[in-house]
Motif scaffolding. Structure first.
Motif: not given
Length: 282
Positions: A160-162, A98-100, A118-119, A124-125
């Motif tokens: 999200t990035f992918l 949904m974000s992408a 987001i990226f 920040l693990p």
């Protein structure tokens, strides 16, 4: 044309077989150790073949548990880990899709700013933000609950990035065709983007499932109820028994049982997983 050299072919197979033996030998030893009594592993030489207590050991683990884990059956710990892993995986994939989709196909103010925010969270693990996350979960009253185990871990900047990069490769002609057919945003997402994303979803499902299954620090931090112990917590408690000796035969049996669900997921989705990693045509 590639030359057919028998010597190179033999050498390649020898190296491949040696690698397989090297990787599988620890699993073999764990499987063998889980079928022997504890005394057999405390003396030399360590047995290299199956013993006669496999049924008793696995029955005790699945139904009775061991004192090191408070008598919690391994079957219950595996069930807790399964719920957590599936919840994290489905949550991450759903939110990331949904974000992408919103970032790629909708135009709103500060769209790219939100994407880069987001990226940036990739740096920040969980370990870095674990204390404020614990404080939020505690204030919401979600300690010692499945919701508390799952909810803080379902956001994924990587997924999200992918998905964003995949959506950017979808031809614009599909969007125009959907508009001509009067397909709204939800129908376009459900009928076109989701079917196109199935291989990517399968690849991410495997990776995220194993990520959720192997979680240790977060469940260890927020869980004090023995009925919510995960399988990784159970293995850790079996190994760290203070001044006593670890019950290696039962620990190895628990490790073998802990491998079964991830292996099943990988085997079931192997074809889609490989296709999702190498597929370039849409």
């Amino acid at each position: 044309m590639v030359e057919n050299r028998p010597v190179l072919k033999i050498l390649t197979h020898v190296v491949l077989i040696a690698g397989i033996v090297f990787l599988c030998f620890p699993v073999w030893m764990a499987l063998v150790a889980s079928t022997h009594p504890g005394e057999a592993l405390a003396r030399s030489p360590i047995p290299m073949w199956f013993g006669d207590q496999g049924v008793e050991n696995y029955t005790q683990l699945l139904t009775g548990g061991v004192p090191a884990t408070g008598g919690v059956p391994v079957a219950l710990m595996m069930w807790n880990s399964l719920i957590m892993a599936v919840g994290i995986t489905v949550g991450k994939i759903a939110i990331s899709l949904m974000s992408a989709y919103a970032i790629v196909y909708f135009r709103f103010p500060f769209r790219m700013v939100f994407f880069w925010l987001i990226f940036i969270t990739l740096m920040l693990p969980v370990e870095v933000r674990i204390l404020p996350t614990y404080d939020v979960v505690a204030q919401l009253g979600m300690l010692n609950s499945q919701t508390g185990l799952i909810l803080p871990l379902i956001a994924s900047a990587t997924a999200t990035f992918l998905f964003r990069q995949f959506f950017l490769t979808v031809p614009d002609e599909l969007v125009e065709a959907a508009r001509i057919d009067r397909a709204g945003p939800l129908r376009f997402f459900w009928d076109i983007l989701l079917p196109l994303s199935k291989t990517n979803i399968a690849a991410l499902f495997i990776i995220l499932f194993i990520y959720g299954w192997n979680q240790y620090l977060w469940p260890f931090l927020i869980t004090t109820d023995q009925d919510l112990y995960t399988i990784v917590m159970g293995i850790q408690r079996m190994v760290n028994v203070g001044e006593g000796l670890p019950i290696w035969h039962l620990t190895m049996g628990t490790a073998i049982l802990a491998m079964i669900p991830p292996v099943i997921v990988v085997i079931a989705m192997q074809r889609l997983f490989v296709k999702g990693l190498v597929e370039s045509e849409k």
